[in-house]
Scaffold this motif. Structure first.
Motif, PDB file in Angstrom:
ATOM      1  N   ARG A 161      19.415  12.616   8.684  1.00  0.00           N
ATOM      2  CA  ARG A 161      18.259  12.214   9.155  1.00  0.00           C
ATOM      3  C   ARG A 161      17.940  10.912   8.484  1.00  0.00           C
ATOM      4  N   ALA A 162      18.139  10.761   7.333  1.00  0.00           N
ATOM      5  CA  ALA A 162      17.822   9.454   6.748  1.00  0.00           C
ATOM      6  C   ALA A 162      18.539   8.247   7.274  1.00  0.00           C
ATOM      7  N   ARG A 163      19.889   8.617   7.171  1.00  0.00           N
ATOM      8  CA  ARG A 163      20.804   7.680   7.654  1.00  0.00           C
ATOM      9  C   ARG A 163      20.655   7.127   9.099  1.00  0.00           C
ATOM     10  N   LEU A 164      20.474   8.187  10.064  1.00  0.00           N
ATOM     11  CA  LEU A 164      20.017   7.820  11.564  1.00  0.00           C
ATOM     12  C   LEU A 164      18.756   7.043  11.404  1.00  0.00           C
ATOM     13  N   SER A 165      17.836   7.372  10.858  1.00  0.00           N
ATOM     14  CA  SER A 165      16.502   6.524  10.756  1.00  0.00           C
ATOM     15  C   SER A 165      16.766   5.101  10.412  1.00  0.00           C
ATOM     16  N   TYR A 166      17.562   5.110   9.310  1.00  0.00           N
ATOM     17  CA  TYR A 166      17.759   3.634   8.828  1.00  0.00           C
ATOM     18  C   TYR A 166      18.789   2.979   9.636  1.00  0.00           C
ATOM     19  N   SER A 167      19.598   3.461  10.503  1.00  0.00           N
ATOM     20  CA  SER A 167      20.468   2.907  11.212  1.00  0.00           C
ATOM     21  C   SER A 167      19.766   2.233  12.466  1.00  0.00           C
ATOM     22  N   ILE A 168      18.576   2.902  12.939  1.00  0.00           N
ATOM     23  CA  ILE A 168      17.775   2.168  13.955  1.00  0.00           C
ATOM     24  C   ILE A 168      17.274   1.111  13.397  1.00  0.00           C
ATOM     25  N   VAL A 169      16.777   0.804  12.164  1.00  0.00           N
ATOM     26  CA  VAL A 169      16.065  -0.329  11.494  1.00  0.00           C
ATOM     27  C   VAL A 169      17.006  -1.338  11.419  1.00  0.00           C
ATOM     28  N   VAL A 170      18.506  -1.127  11.102  1.00  0.00           N
ATOM     29  CA  VAL A 170      19.496  -1.799  10.904  1.00  0.00           C
ATOM     30  C   VAL A 170      19.686  -2.835  12.395  1.00  0.00           C
ATOM     31  N   VAL A 171      19.680  -1.687  13.409  1.00  0.00           N
ATOM     32  CA  VAL A 171      19.817  -2.558  14.697  1.00  0.00           C
ATOM     33  C   VAL A 171      18.627  -3.269  15.219  1.00  0.00           C
TER      34      VAL A 171
ATOM     35  N   LEU B 147       7.832  -3.601  21.367  1.00  0.00           N
ATOM     36  CA  LEU B 147       9.030  -2.582  21.145  1.00  0.00           C
ATOM     37  C   LEU B 147       9.313  -2.621  20.000  1.00  0.00           C
ATOM     38  N   THR B 148       8.888  -3.304  19.073  1.00  0.00           N
ATOM     39  CA  THR B 148       9.430  -3.108  17.496  1.00  0.00           C
ATOM     40  C   THR B 148       8.667  -2.093  17.097  1.00  0.00           C
ATOM     41  N   LEU B 149       7.317  -2.261  17.282  1.00  0.00           N
ATOM     42  CA  LEU B 149       6.378  -1.168  16.940  1.00  0.00           C
ATOM     43  C   LEU B 149       6.736   0.310  17.338  1.00  0.00           C
ATOM     44  N   GLY B 150       7.163   0.394  18.631  1.00  0.00           N
ATOM     45  CA  GLY B 150       7.957   1.878  18.894  1.00  0.00           C
ATOM     46  C   GLY B 150       9.154   2.218  18.361  1.00  0.00           C
ATOM     47  N   VAL B 151       9.977   1.267  18.258  1.00  0.00           N
ATOM     48  CA  VAL B 151      11.104   1.501  17.403  1.00  0.00           C
ATOM     49  C   VAL B 151      10.969   1.915  16.029  1.00  0.00           C
ATOM     50  N   LEU B 152       9.970   1.224  15.260  1.00  0.00           N
ATOM     51  CA  LEU B 152       9.764   1.935  14.056  1.00  0.00           C
ATOM     52  C   LEU B 152       9.102   2.926  13.867  1.00  0.00           C
ATOM     53  N   LEU B 153       8.249   3.254  14.950  1.00  0.00           N
ATOM     54  CA  LEU B 153       7.768   4.547  14.933  1.00  0.00           C
ATOM     55  C   LEU B 153       8.758   5.825  15.156  1.00  0.00           C
ATOM     56  N   ILE B 154       9.615   5.772  15.835  1.00  0.00           N
ATOM     57  CA  ILE B 154      10.801   6.628  16.244  1.00  0.00           C
ATOM     58  C   ILE B 154      11.596   6.795  14.893  1.00  0.00           C
ATOM     59  N   ALA B 155      11.641   5.300  14.091  1.00  0.00           N
ATOM     60  CA  ALA B 155      12.593   5.548  12.883  1.00  0.00           C
ATOM     61  C   ALA B 155      11.639   6.212  11.846  1.00  0.00           C
ATOM     62  N   MET B 156      10.541   6.182  11.887  1.00  0.00           N
ATOM     63  CA  MET B 156       9.833   6.663  10.582  1.00  0.00           C
ATOM     64  C   MET B 156       9.614   8.303  10.970  1.00  0.00           C
ATOM     65  N   THR B 157       9.760   8.796  12.283  1.00  0.00           N
ATOM     66  CA  THR B 157       9.359  10.100  12.706  1.00  0.00           C
ATOM     67  C   THR B 157      10.582  10.683  13.026  1.00  0.00           C
ATOM     68  N   GLN B 158      11.818  10.162  12.642  1.00  0.00           N
ATOM     69  CA  GLN B 158      12.952  10.846  13.237  1.00  0.00           C
ATOM     70  C   GLN B 158      13.107  12.425  12.796  1.00  0.00           C
ATOM     71  N   PRO B 159      13.304  13.438  13.741  1.00  0.00           N
ATOM     72  CA  PRO B 159      13.490  14.644  13.251  1.00  0.00           C
ATOM     73  C   PRO B 159      14.784  15.004  12.731  1.00  0.00           C
ATOM     74  N   ALA B 160      14.944  16.224  12.432  1.00  0.00           N
ATOM     75  CA  ALA B 160      16.364  16.473  11.900  1.00  0.00           C
ATOM     76  C   ALA B 160      17.219  16.449  13.012  1.00  0.00           C
TER      77      ALA B 160
ATOM     78  N   ASN C  96      25.054   5.340  10.002  1.00  0.00           N
ATOM     79  CA  ASN C  96      24.521   6.887  10.200  1.00  0.00           C
ATOM     80  C   ASN C  96      25.719   7.735  10.343  1.00  0.00           C
ATOM     81  N   ARG C  97      26.909   7.289  10.248  1.00  0.00           N
ATOM     82  CA  ARG C  97      28.150   8.119   9.927  1.00  0.00           C
ATOM     83  C   ARG C  97      28.445   8.950  11.062  1.00  0.00           C
TER      84      ARG C  97
END
Length: 281
Positions: A232-242, A205-218, A113-114
């Motif tokens: 935004r894309a980097r932040l979303s993918y960092s959630i998936v990595v964790v 919790l995984t379903l909730g996390v994936l939901l916030i990752a896919m709907t991450q606002p700017a 996410n830098r």
């Protein structure tokens, strides 16, 4: 925007500046959380003085790591991180925490996410691989290498890509294969034997996390060293990595699910931060 001399050498180091009120709160609350879980260990499990002292120290570390990790996952919801800080240490009452693995997850999130701004340095990546090797050995978390492979691959391809990261993807792959040979044989049995309530919570919790990752606002938050808005894309993918890091530990079954509580607590707090964005601590 904040700059620190350490940023001349590292793009994943985020020193805790005591001149910010929230950071001062962390410096106060993290030791307090450690003391609270140590007292609980004495009251509920008759822990001796040395055991309670160790619990307090580990509780402090877990509290800080969960707070820091939540700040990476939900930078626009600062108060959510304090929920993880308070809750995560009490996981020590259920079993040991995978502190090294949580630190690896934190470093991987920052690489993707830098939040500091510039791309991770070569030294940052090498340090992450060293910590990954220690976590694999100490926590038996061979699949943490999968999270590392994903993080380095994302850094090689997303906004402002770093093609040299493919070398670290290869290194992570080699470490993952070696880790699987050493530690992976019993994982299928272990996760199958995990209590259904533990697995159910993890899946929900995984379903909730994936939901916030896919709907991450700017993101509104900006990078520490550059003042640019987070990507935004980097932040979303960092959630998936964790999230992958948490499941890497979960493969060990109940023990791994408990050991991963510092990471799960951060993920849960990030979800709560999106659900209740206006709540104040």
């Amino acid at each position: 925007m904040t700059t620190h001399r350490v940023h001349k050498y590292s793009s994943i180091a985020r020193p805790l500046e005591a001149n910010y009120p929230t950071n001062r709160a962390v410096l106060f609350l993290a030791p307090l959380a450690g003391i609270a879980v140590a007292v609980a260990d004495i009251v509920w499990f008759d822990a001796g003085p040395l055991a309670a002292l160790l619990t307090a120290i580990l509780g402090l570390l877990v509290a800080f790591l969960s707070w820091a990790l939540t700040r990476e996952l939900a930078p626009d919801h600062e108060s959510a991180a304090f929920l993880a800080l308070v809750a995560a240490p009490f996981g020590l009452l259920l079993g040991p925490a995978a502190i090294l693995s949580a630190a690896v997850a934190l470093f991987l999130a920052r690489i993707v996410n830098r939040t500091v701004g510039p791309a991770a340095t070569g030294a940052d990546c090498i340090l992450t691989l060293i910590l990954l090797a220690l976590a694999m050995w100490r926590d038996g978390a061979w699949a943490l290498g999968v999270a590392a492979m994903l993080a380095f691959a994302l850094d090689a391809t997303l906004f402002r890509p770093q093609p040299r990261r493919w070398l670290f993807v290869l290194a992570s792959l080699v470490m993952t294969v070696a880790g699987f040979v050493l530690f992976g044989a019993a994982d299928a049995v272990n996760i199958a034997a995990a209590p259904y309530e533990y697995l159910g919570l993890a899946v929900a919790l995984t379903l909730g996390v994936l939901l916030i990752a896919m709907t991450q606002p700017a993101p509104v938050s900006v990078c520490d060293a550059t003042g640019e808005p987070l990507n935004r894309a980097r932040l979303s993918y960092s959630i998936v990595v964790v999230l992958v890091s948490a499941w890497a530990l979960a493969l060990a079954g109940q023990t791994g699910l408990v050991a991963g509580i510092p990471i799960w607590a951060a993920l849960a707090a990030a979800v709560e931060g999106r659900i209740m964005p206006k709540r104040k601590v």
